[in-house]
Design a protein around this motif. Structure first.
Motif, PDB file in Angstrom:
ATOM      1  N   PHE A 257       0.787  -1.178   0.253  1.00  0.00           N
ATOM      2  CA  PHE A 257      -0.070  -0.169  -0.052  1.00  0.00           C
ATOM      3  C   PHE A 257       0.831   1.219  -0.058  1.00  0.00           C
ATOM      4  O   PHE A 257       2.125   1.222   0.288  1.00  0.00           O
ATOM      5  CB  PHE A 257      -0.909   0.075   1.305  1.00  0.00           C
ATOM      6  N   ALA A 258       0.195   2.223  -0.341  1.00  0.00           N
ATOM      7  CA  ALA A 258       1.161   3.625  -0.127  1.00  0.00           C
ATOM      8  C   ALA A 258       0.453   4.197   1.138  1.00  0.00           C
ATOM      9  O   ALA A 258      -0.713   4.137   1.483  1.00  0.00           O
ATOM     10  CB  ALA A 258       0.574   4.442  -1.372  1.00  0.00           C
ATOM     11  N   ASP A 287      -6.339   7.332  15.481  1.00  0.00           N
ATOM     12  CA  ASP A 287      -7.146   6.514  15.866  1.00  0.00           C
ATOM     13  C   ASP A 287      -6.830   4.897  15.615  1.00  0.00           C
ATOM     14  O   ASP A 287      -5.933   4.770  14.783  1.00  0.00           O
ATOM     15  CB  ASP A 287      -8.663   6.655  14.942  1.00  0.00           C
ATOM     16  N   LYS A 292      -0.183   3.722  12.663  1.00  0.00           N
ATOM     17  CA  LYS A 292       0.920   4.254  13.422  1.00  0.00           C
ATOM     18  C   LYS A 292       2.099   3.344  13.336  1.00  0.00           C
ATOM     19  O   LYS A 292       3.176   3.924  13.217  1.00  0.00           O
ATOM     20  CB  LYS A 292       0.380   4.541  14.696  1.00  0.00           C
ATOM     21  N   PRO A 452      -6.644   4.694   6.401  1.00  0.00           N
ATOM     22  CA  PRO A 452      -6.429   4.064   5.100  1.00  0.00           C
ATOM     23  C   PRO A 452      -7.608   3.863   4.527  1.00  0.00           C
ATOM     24  O   PRO A 452      -8.668   3.363   4.922  1.00  0.00           O
ATOM     25  CB  PRO A 452      -5.523   2.771   5.347  1.00  0.00           C
ATOM     26  N   PRO A 453      -7.527   3.758   2.956  1.00  0.00           N
ATOM     27  CA  PRO A 453      -8.626   3.712   2.036  1.00  0.00           C
ATOM     28  C   PRO A 453      -9.033   2.428   2.100  1.00  0.00           C
ATOM     29  O   PRO A 453      -8.471   1.430   2.601  1.00  0.00           O
ATOM     30  CB  PRO A 453      -8.125   4.186   0.945  1.00  0.00           C
ATOM     31  N   ARG A 455     -11.663   0.838   3.970  1.00  0.00           N
ATOM     32  CA  ARG A 455     -12.261   0.393   5.257  1.00  0.00           C
ATOM     33  C   ARG A 455     -13.503   0.493   5.183  1.00  0.00           C
ATOM     34  O   ARG A 455     -14.086   1.820   5.124  1.00  0.00           O
ATOM     35  CB  ARG A 455     -11.561   1.122   6.316  1.00  0.00           C
TER      36      ARG A 455
HETATM   37  P1  ADP Z   1      -2.706   1.517  14.771  1.00  0.00           P
HETATM   38  O1  ADP Z   1      -2.640   2.890  14.216  1.00  0.00           O
HETATM   39  O2  ADP Z   1      -4.009   1.157  15.245  1.00  0.00           O
HETATM   40  O3  ADP Z   1      -1.513   1.051  15.237  1.00  0.00           O
HETATM   41  P2  ADP Z   1      -1.667  -0.359  12.463  1.00  0.00           P
HETATM   42  O4  ADP Z   1      -0.388   0.368  12.363  1.00  0.00           O
HETATM   43  O5  ADP Z   1      -1.896  -1.491  13.251  1.00  0.00           O
HETATM   44  O6  ADP Z   1      -2.542   0.718  13.190  1.00  0.00           O
HETATM   45  O7  ADP Z   1      -2.353  -0.516  10.754  1.00  0.00           O
HETATM   46  C1  ADP Z   1      -3.645  -1.246  10.777  1.00  0.00           C
HETATM   47  C2  ADP Z   1      -3.547  -1.787   9.648  1.00  0.00           C
HETATM   48  O8  ADP Z   1      -3.482  -0.758   8.376  1.00  0.00           O
HETATM   49  C3  ADP Z   1      -2.391  -2.684   9.661  1.00  0.00           C
HETATM   50  O9  ADP Z   1      -2.778  -3.959   8.922  1.00  0.00           O
HETATM   51  C4  ADP Z   1      -1.613  -1.879   8.482  1.00  0.00           C
HETATM   52  O10 ADP Z   1      -0.481  -2.575   7.822  1.00  0.00           O
HETATM   53  C5  ADP Z   1      -2.548  -1.183   7.655  1.00  0.00           C
HETATM   54  N1  ADP Z   1      -2.105   0.021   7.051  1.00  0.00           N
HETATM   55  C6  ADP Z   1      -1.529   1.135   7.483  1.00  0.00           C
HETATM   56  N2  ADP Z   1      -1.078   1.951   6.534  1.00  0.00           N
HETATM   57  C7  ADP Z   1      -1.791   1.723   5.477  1.00  0.00           C
HETATM   58  C8  ADP Z   1      -2.344   2.497   4.259  1.00  0.00           C
HETATM   59  N3  ADP Z   1      -1.538   3.698   4.000  1.00  0.00           N
HETATM   60  N4  ADP Z   1      -2.972   1.712   3.308  1.00  0.00           N
HETATM   61  C9  ADP Z   1      -3.356   0.570   3.534  1.00  0.00           C
HETATM   62  N5  ADP Z   1      -3.306  -0.140   4.915  1.00  0.00           N
HETATM   63  C10 ADP Z   1      -2.484   0.425   5.724  1.00  0.00           C
END
Ligand code: ADP
Ligand code: MG
Length: 693
Positions: A257-258, A287, A292, A452-453, A455
């Motif tokens: 993903f970007a 959130d 993050k 991220p898009p 969802r």
């Molecule tokens: P949190 O902010 O709750 O810690 P995570 O870092 O666990 O969130 O990310 C949640 C999910 O979204 C993970 O599976 C991650 O790989 C995915 N993710 C993070 N950034 C993106 C993005 N830009 N596009 C798509 N998926 C993403």
């Protein structure tokens, strides 16, 4: 700060009582402000009494009797020219019986209630007077107090201090002039001894300008203290790390993903901080599910590329392990070794990790609080990242920071001197703006404000638990069709054993009722390897239905899980519910969160919370509502343990003052250090230190 012993007339006995209340100085006594006020400046005729009012009457005792049915009580009747009023005492001393003998003139203050024989007061305050005892000239303050310290003793002490001439203005003229509020001295005087023409309601709801002035002063002190602290830390040294040239680009290329625009923005903010020769002190808010982890990883790479180590600490083993796996998967292809450290490793594993960290071979160490134990030595720690920072106490974060402070030398220069690692704190519990402006004013804040898009928002259903059977069937059907689900067992605060038992029972029941499904159980009392095995199986879709206690609340990321049921949701806090719900809706499938609640047991606050969580999925909105329902103390968690809370100002009510205080604090820090220290002197005697880390 002036000791109480300077005030003549405050006896050592009184002093030690005041100290029990945390009042150790003249300044603190001045700022020990009333909780409420009584209007004893007027005497109301008994005929004119109105139900529900707090009123003072004066009359002569005409009847005094101790009765024993239905229980022991003292009944006194007082008469004035217009009528008779009953006084009732359920707890009383013999001395009170004799003080209220017939013929005695009394002044009585209390709330008027309906009684058997007309109006009455239960447990009024009363004192003996003569015909010509004057009424008080000011509203009577009621102070927070402690057993053994009477209101009149506090009033007397405050009175002595008020006569003392130390109520000067701490604000310089220009700051005071723009404030358009009364000065400090008259505000304090007024609040301790308000004149009877002041509307009680404006004192009680704190809208009176005198209250506003003190609320402002308190907020200003907090700002000054925290910003000063922030500035001091900004003066210490940290490695200046230039932006990454290769590793970050290398990582981003491999991601499926970007980064979102919001992620890019915070990455840039962090990268900019890291390039400065002073420690970054940044809080990254986003959130649940906002991504993050990848942001933290990008920050880590900037250091790693320059040969500095990074530590990443998570509050639970499940979460630490998940981070470890994810980060290792991202970084190992780039040739970077990631070490892993938790309390439950065996000796051999632990020693291996320790040596990787000490030799500098592991550029990234991921773990729980095991990371800052004494035997953990980093070769060259440049950045510590704390995930779910609100879960850690002040002391734990301080310990981690100190890990990097071990008298390292600035590379290349050879000048000895200590440097500190940069610090990045992360939180998925969004912090309302007013809180981050006040209690977090010692940090820079970055916010990831978009998800991220792709969802789909989680659909939330509120269902009474008399439909539990039906929901069980629904979960079964969903799982049978290939979905994965969490079943979260109720929080039982009184007893962890009971909570565990409930989880075990639920698990046993489901295994038996759903023989075709693979059911798993995870709870906080399990050994880590067991827990890990279960989470792995769930991740790999080898478990369909995971029965869990609230241990899965933070961080757990299993994108295929799309259904969650939370039992007794009415018992859980808002941020807990929000975190739990954030475990679903992480993949492409449409997700649902079912909140089961008990109609009988749902309190008013519980109802309020369920309404909020049902209506909103926005973490900031939920946090704002949480602040409203619970107040800042709970929301701050352990961050402030040992650090005092605002006593006078209220972040919701006084948000406009906070803004003002922030601006003035910046100006004062630049223009008038003497005023800063005078103001802090006055207010810090009240609140030892606003910042501990
Ligand atoms: P949190 O902010 O709750 O810690 P995570 O870092 O666990 O969130 O990310 C949640 C999910 O979204 C993970 O599976 C991650 O790989 C995915 N993710 C993070 N950034 C993106 C993005 N830009 N596009 C798509 N998926 C993403
Ligand atoms: Mg996370």
């Amino acid at each position: 700060m002036r000791p109480l012993s300077e005030i003549k007339g405050v006896s050592p006995a009184l002093r030690s009582q005041l100290e029990k209340l945390g009042i150790h100085s003249v300044e603190a006594l001045l700022l020990h402000l009333p909780l409420r006020y009584l209007d004893e400046t007027r005497i109301t005729a008994i005929r004119d009494l109105r139900l529900g009012e707090q009123t003072q009457i004066e009359g002569v005792v005409v009847h005094n009797e101790v009765s024993y049915k239905p229980r022991k009580m003292l009944n006194v009747r007082v008469q004035d020219d217009t009528g008779v009023l009953n006084l009732r005492f359920l707890h009383f001393y013999p001395s009170q019986v004799s003080a209220m003998q017939p013929g005695q003139r009394l002044r009585v203050f209390g709330e008027v209630r309906p009684g058997f024989f007309g109006y009455e007061m239960v447990h009024p305050t009363q004192r003996k007077v003569s015909d010509d005892t004057p009424v008080s000239q000011a509203l009577t303050p009621v102070y927070p107090t402690t057993a053994g310290l009477s209101q009149s003793a506090i009033r007397k002490a405050v009175n002595l201090v008020l006569q003392d001439q130390h109520l000067g203005e701490t604000l310089p003229g220009w700051a005071y002039a723009s404030l358009l509020m009364p000065d400090f001295a008259s505000s304090v005087r007024l609040l301790h001894q308000p004149s009877p023409d002041i509307a009680l309601s404006t004192l009680e709801d704190h809208s009176h300008p005198a209250w506003q002035r003190l609320a402002y002063d308190e907020l200003l002190a907090q700002q000054l203290s925290m910003r000063q602290h922030y500035a001091r830390r900004k003066q210490s040294r940290a490695p200046a790390i230039p932006a990454s040239k290769t590793l970050v680009a290398g990582l981003l290329k491999t991601l499926p993903f970007a980064l979102t625009a919001a992620q890019q923005k915070v990455v840039a903010e962090i990268s900019h901080d890291l390039a400065l020769p002073h420690p970054m002190q940044r809080l990254l808010q986003g959130d649940v599910g906002s991504g993050k982890t990848i942001v933290a990883c990008v920050a880590a790479l900037q250091l790693i590329e320059q040969g500095w180590q990074v530590a990443m600490m998570a509050p639970t083993e499940i979460l630490a392990e998940q981070h470890f796996k994810k980060l290792a998967a991202w970084l190992q292809p780039l040739g970077i070794t990631v070490a892993w450290l938790t309390g439950s490793q065996n000796k051999k594993e632990r020693e291996q990790s320790l040596s990787l960290i000490a030799s500098g071979e592991a550029m990234l160490a991921v773990g729980t609080h095991a990371l800052f134990q004494d035997d953990v030595q980093f070769k060259r720690l440049g950045l510590s990242i704390v995930d779910e920072q609100h879960r850690f106490g002040v002391g734990q974060r301080l310990a981690l920071r100190k890990k990097g402070t071990l008298a390292q030398e600035m590379p290349g220069k050879g000048t000895p001197g200590s440097i500190e690692p940069h610090q990045l704190m992360m939180s998925a519990t969004p912090i309302p703006r007013t809180l981050s402006m006040s209690y977090y004013a010692d940090l820079d804040v970055s916010v990831i404000d978009e998800l991220p898009p792709g969802r789909t928002p989680v659909a939330t259903r509120l269902i009474a638990d008399d439909r539990r059977e039906e929901i069980l069937q629904r979960v079964h059907d969903a799982c049978a069709q290939g979905q994965q689900a969490y079943w979260v067992c109720p929080l039982i605060e009184e007893s962890e054993a009971l909570q565990l038992q409930t989880a075990n029972d639920t698990y046993a029941y489901m295994q038996q009722a759903f023989p075709k499904l693979k059911v798993g159980l995870v709870h906080g009392r399990m050994k880590t390897p067991e827990k890990q095995a279960i989470m792995q199986a769930f991740s790999a879709n080898k478990i369909h239905l995971l029965v869990a206690t609230t241990v899965i609340e933070v961080g757990v990321d299993v994108p295929n899980a799309s259904l969650m049921v939370i039992e007794h949701a009415e018992r859980m806090g808002l941020s807990q519910l929000h975190q739990l719900r954030g475990r679903v809706g992480r993949g492409a499938a449409k997700s649902t969160c079912i909140l089961l609640y008990s109609k009988q047991q749902c309190s008013q606050i519980g109802r309020q919370r369920l309404k909020v969580i049902y209506e909103s999925t926005d973490g900031f909105e939920i946090a704002q509502a949480d602040l409203h329902i619970r107040g800042p103390g709970e929301l701050l968690g352990t961050r402030q343990s040992g650090v005092p809370m605002l006593k006078i100002a209220d972040l919701e009510r006084d948000a406009h003052l906070l803004q003002l205080a922030k601006i003035t604090a910046d100006q004062l820090l630049q223009r008038d250090p003497a005023a800063v220290s005078a103001h802090l002197q006055r207010w810090l005697s009240q609140a030892e230190e606003w910042v501990k880390v």
